[in-house]
Design an enzyme around this catalytic site. Structure first.
Site, PDB file in Angstrom:
ATOM      1  CB  CYS A  52      -0.950   0.032   1.179  1.00  0.00           C
ATOM      2  SG  CYS A  52      -1.980  -1.446   1.319  1.00  0.00           S
ATOM      3  CB  ALA A  99      -6.267  -6.453  -1.659  1.00  0.00           C
TER       4      ALA A  99
END
Length: 610
Positions: free
Chosen positions: A2, A52
């Site tokens: 991320c 994810a």
């Protein structure tokens, strides 16, 4: 892993700054290709890009909660992995917290609600995150113990910008890229960058193992983790078995993933141990075979020349290890054309001067890994933790009154014009940093002179040199949306090995003895006996010629941002001299490439020198 970004300002209304926050986060899209999110309020704007990996459906960010019904919102944007999140989750549930997801993100958020900033001391993993607490008008910026995950910030009167990469901050008009002459030594040798510093004025990093607190009345950074000097009471057999148990446990923890996973495999001791343990665990779980990946250069069979840091090629050993552990091995071959085309992408990913071929080839390796895996385990930090580099066993390097990998080697500041060199005093800067770090070394009273010095050598190597490797790994992997985990950076392993006497660390007369003794039954003898070999370098004559040609052109270019900074005659004298491999560099091209990269970086970012 991320990408995170945000903006806090106590003097203005940020609720309408969605477009600006969007610009700050869009550049982080490669770090988080799966999802995006923003959260806006009067004094805080928080953004996120998601890769994810855990709880794909439930881990959306920024994630928001409250301490109580009707209370002010607490907002989290987080990058990383908490490997003990299940244990923390169970403890939080027992304390009355109601969880809505299975994600480690929610565990981080609820841990802050329960324990405040002290929650970070309970976390095992690699992470960088920001928490905005509306009730307390407080922003916390947190970075993991070794600094595996990056987190930059820019503070100005009344406000603060932050992001996973400098590009998030560069996208905000409040920040202008400027650089002082005093930053030239760290630009030309990133291994001499003080912790938390960057070459750009006003741009800093949250230091590893630190928490930064920003409120209307406070701006403070506090340390929550540091190594400690303690007596090591275990004998050699107990020490080896403890290292074995720790590494086995850590690798098993880091194999948790809801997406495809593999390992990097150079055929060296460090990565081979990780790959062997991963392959074994996957077999026991009924999954696999393990996918492994290595990189080499086209023409290496004829071009390669052995050096102190690279005595042999990885390729034969990687294939041998893969066959031994039953892995599905992938070798990525990078030719000059592929490498040169990757250089601008690598430079953009880093936001700071790249390492040339080393960044570009790693980017291409990770691009290939990403085709089949979203997560990969790597062997970074084993050399710094266990003592693997050649200079750990070279008396002249060990006892030199400077950084052991520097010694009497060439410094790029040697090619700076004499008047500039007189102003920036590069040798004095190097010595100041060296003395500062020596004063930090957590030693043990009564140690032998050798043990005390080797603590210093190991500590120095675990500072900027390791930070540089971790930063490269993070930038190049995140540029293609690949999460790379680093088992040897686990703080529990580092804390234990730190206090093992040097005599035990070389118990079998070679580097990284503890690791070799702990896993001698898992690997082929040829891999166990292989000396340390660094990340592969290109020995391509064509690539070297392009670098040398580029440096010559740079030295005489009046339009270069470095015009007036470099001494063209000194550079020419270096190029004209016969190649003399150093402990860390193979040839002149390896030594001089940072000059080109600094020039290109300054041009592309519009960095001005002041």
């Amino acid at each position: 892993m991320c990408g995170i970004a945000g903006w806090v300002d106590f003097t203005r209304d940020l609720s309408a700054e969605g477009a600006c926050l969007g610009e700050m986060t869009v550049g982080l899209a490669p770090r988080g290709p799966d999802d995006e999110g923003v959260w806006l309020s009067r004094h805080a704007a928080v953004g996120h890009r998601r890769l994810a990996v855990i709880d794909i459906a439930g881990g959306k960010q920024p994630m928001v909660t409250t301490r109580s019904p009707g209370g002010g919102q607490i907002v989290l944007t987080y990058s990383g992995e908490i490997y003990n999140f299940r244990e923390l989750r169970a403890e939080l549930v027992a304390r009355g917290h109601r969880m809505r997801t299975q994600s480690d993100t929610e565990v981080v958020l609820r841990s802050y609600v329960e324990w405040g900033a002290a929650a970070v001391e309970r976390m095992v993993g690699i992470f960088a995150f920001a928490v905005w607490d509306t009730d307390r008008r407080q922003l916390l910026l947190v970075r993991d113990r070794l600094g595996v995950k990056p987190l930059y910030y820019h503070r100005y009167a009344g406000g603060l910008l932050f992001g996973s990469e400098p590009k998030a901050i560069l996208a905000n008009p409040l920040f202008t890229a400027r650089m002082s002459e005093q930053s030239l030594p760290m630009l030309f040798n990133a291994r001499l960058t003080p912790s938390g510093a960057t070459p750009l004025l006003g741009l800093a990093e949250v230091r590893p193992g630190h928490v930064l607190r920003f409120t209307p009345g406070e701006f403070a950074e506090s340390r929550y983790w540091a190594l400690r000097g303690e007596e090591h009471t275990d004998d050699l057999d107990k020490t080896v078995s403890t290292v074995r148990e720790l590494v086995e446990r850590i690798v098993a923890e880091q194999l948790v993933s809801d997406v495809p996973l593999g390992t990097l495999l150079s055929g060296g001791l460090d990565s081979s141990v990780v790959a062997a343990l991963a392959a074994e665990t996957l077999r026991e779980n009924g999954s696999g075979p393990l996918s492994t990946y290595s990189v080499d250069f086209a023409g290496a069979e004829s071009d390669f020349r052995p050096t102190a840091l690279r005595p042999d090629r990885d390729s034969p050993y990687a294939k041998l290890t893969a066959a031994h552990i039953g892995a599905d091995h992938h070798e990525v071959i990078v030719d000059d054309e592929r490498m040169l085309s990757a250089l601008p992408i690598a430079r953009h990913a880093r936001d700071l001067p790249s390492l040339g071929q080393f960044d570009a080839s790693m980017l291409e390796l990770f691009r290939s890994v990403r085709e089949t895996s979203t997560v990969a385990l790597s062997g970074e930090a084993a050399d710094e933790v266990f003592g693997g580099y050649p200079w750990f066993r070279h008396p002249d390097a060990v006892w030199a009154d400077t950084f052991p990998w520097m010694g009497d080697g060439v410094r790029l500041t040697d090619f700076v014009a004499s008047d500039v060199r007189a102003r920036i005093e590069p040798w004095e800067q190097e010595q100041d940093l060296y003395r500062t770090l020596l004063a930090e070394v957590p030693g043990l009273p009564g140690e032998t002179k050798l043990n005390a010095r080797m603590r210093e050598v190991l500590y120095l190597s675990m500072q900027a040199p390791l930070s540089l490797l971790l930063d490269r790994k993070d930038r190049m992997s995140m540029a293609v949306g690949l999460e790379v985990r680093v088992p040897y950076c686990d703080h529990r392993l580092i804390e234990y090995v730190w206090n093992v006497p040097w005599e035990m660390k070389i118990a079998d007369g070679r580097e990284k003895s503890l690791l070799r003794l702990a896993f001698g039954d898992r690997l082929p003898p040829a891999v166990l006996d292989r000396p340390k070999s660094g990340y592969p370098a290109s020995f391509s004559p064509g690539y070297a010629a392009q670098v040398i040609s580029g440096v010559r052109a740079l030295a005489g270019d009046p339009a270069s941002p470095l015009a007036g900074v470099l001494d063209g005659q000194r550079i020419e004298d270096m190029i004209s001299a016969a190649d003399r491999p150093t402990m860390t560099h193979a040839n002149h091209a390896h030594i001089l490439i940072p000059l080109l990269e600094v020039d290109l970086w300054m041009r592309e970012l519009g960095v001005t020198l002041c």
